[in-house]
Enzyme design. Structure first.
Site, PDB file in Angstrom:
ATOM      1  N   SER B  24       0.826  -1.203   0.000  1.00 48.77           N
ATOM      2  CA  SER B  24       0.000   0.000   0.000  1.00 48.77           C
ATOM      3  C   SER B  24       0.863   1.256   0.000  1.00 48.77           C
ATOM      4  CB  SER B  24      -0.934  -0.007   1.207  1.00 48.77           C
ATOM      5  OG  SER B  24      -0.188  -0.085   2.403  1.00 48.77           O
ATOM      6  N   CYS B  25       2.157   1.115   0.283  1.00 49.46           N
ATOM      7  CA  CYS B  25       3.081   2.256   0.243  1.00 49.46           C
ATOM      8  C   CYS B  25       3.292   2.716  -1.197  1.00 49.46           C
ATOM      9  CB  CYS B  25       4.447   1.885   0.816  1.00 49.46           C
ATOM     10  SG  CYS B  25       4.439   1.470   2.561  1.00 49.46           S
ATOM     11  N   ILE B  26       3.793   3.962  -1.336  1.00 49.65           N
ATOM     12  CA  ILE B  26       4.108   4.503  -2.657  1.00 49.65           C
ATOM     13  C   ILE B  26       5.611   4.727  -2.760  1.00 49.65           C
ATOM     14  CG2 ILE B  26       3.876   6.514  -4.178  1.00 49.65           C
ATOM     15  CD1 ILE B  26       1.209   5.408  -4.069  1.00 49.65           C
TER      16      ILE B  26
END
Lengths: 196, 158
Positions: B24-26
């Site tokens: 879910s991190c960018i």
């Protein structure tokens, strides 16, 4: 503010993890009809990025069963299987690895193990703990663990990680059992133990 | 290696900035359009909730921090590449935490729009984790999914 944990608190959490994973190990042993060994659990409070790396090689392919716990004690249980271990487990249960059925089976194992662990904690502390249905994902280990930390709102700078390994004695097979509590959950738990 | 919440920049030929296992991190890469100057931020959450933690943990502060750091290395006109923002789990119910990946992506895009930086390529959304690599040499950006091959998202043809 991220709370800090004393050595005495971490010792108490390690002991709880020991009892919880003992219960989970018994459940796994009954399920497979095989003896199961448990490592001494580790309880550590780590910066988030370190927590991801402490658990597994972030780029390694893994299958994770994720079981959110709600109630007085907010936490997430994560079972991580590396591909070889997953294959062994599937063979023992007569299933083809990486199929819809095997994912559902691993989810069920996660459910049974997670519930036995959590029930032991609930019985000792009198806290209400309600596990939700598990989800099984195959992906990079780092992506699984990091997404759990982000999704479950671990927004402080430290993540508390209770990490146990379960081994099948007669097979070369192990799995990681992780309990990732929220800080509120841990606060509640330590309060019950009189260790605030 | 740019771990969760961290950022890094480089103008050293041969350097590769990497964020492994973006769920879910960018992973946000910024690239100077003329010179081999790059930066990478590993953003974990959309909005700042605590002063603690590493400098790219939250999109609303991490993106401006990354812009300032690449400019310090001499970057003038920037382009962006985004990777990550997957939704790996559907639990979390209806709460905002269920959609943390898409919310991260929206927050990073908003900060880039504010700064007037165009997004040249993106591999975002879906349900799979990804790894981003930013090469100073040729200012190339590549992405890889689990058990997949390296795909080129951005590269300057010299």
């Amino acid at each position: 503010m991220t709370p800090k944990y004393s050595d005495m608190q971490l010792d108490a959490l390690r002991e709880l993890a020991n009892i919880g994973s003992g219960n989970a190990g018994t459940a796994l042993s009954q399920l497979l009809g095989q003896p199961v060994d448990i490592s001494v659990p580790a309880a550590s409070a780590l910066p988030l990025a370190d927590a991801v790396e402490a658990v597994a090689d972030p780029e390694a392919e893994a299958t994770g069963v994720v079981l959110p716990i709600f109630g007085d004690f907010d936490a997430t249980v994560v079972l991580l299987f590396l591909p070889d271990d997953e294959a062994t487990l599937c063979r023992l249960l007569g299933m083809e690895p990486h199929t819809e059925d095997s994912f559902s089976m691993l989810g069920e194992i996660g459910n049974i193990l997670g519930c036995s662990y959590v029930n032991a904690l609930a019985a000792m502390t009198g806290l209400e703990m309600e596990p939700r249905p598990p989800e099984t994902v195959a992906d990079m280990a780092g992506a699984i663990v990091a997404s759990v930390l982000a999704t479950r709102g671990i927004t402080g700078d430290l993540a508390l990680v209770l990490d146990s390994e379960l081994f099948l004695e007669n097979e070369k097979c192990s799995l990681s059992f992780l309990m990732l509590p929220s800080h509120e959950g841990i606060g509640e738990l330590l309060a019950r133990l009189g260790l605030e | 290696m740019v771990r969760m919440g961290e950022l890094a920049t480089s103008s050293t030929e041969g350097d590769v900035l990497v964020s492994i296992g973006l769920g879910s991190c960018i992973g946000l890469a910024l690239i100077d359009v003329r010179r081999p100057i790059v930066g990478l931020a590993h953003v974990m959450l959309p909005t700042t909730t605590t002063e603690e933690g590493p400098e790219a943990k939250f999109a609303d502060r991490g993106v401006p921090n990354l812009i300032a750091r690449v400019k310090k290395l001499g970057a003038i006109r920037l382009e962006a590449v985004m990777v990550g923002g997957a939704q790996m789990f559907s639990f979390g119910g209806d709460g905002p935490s269920a959609s943390i990946g898409p919310r991260n992506e929206a927050a990073v895009r908003e900060e880039l729009t504010k700064a007037g930086i165009p997004i040249k390529a993106a591999a975002t959304g879906g349900r799979r984790g990804r790894t981003i690599r930013v090469h100073v040499e040729g200012t190339r950006v590549t992405v890889r999914e689990v058990a997949g091959t390296e795909q080129e998202l951005y590269g300057r043809t010299s």
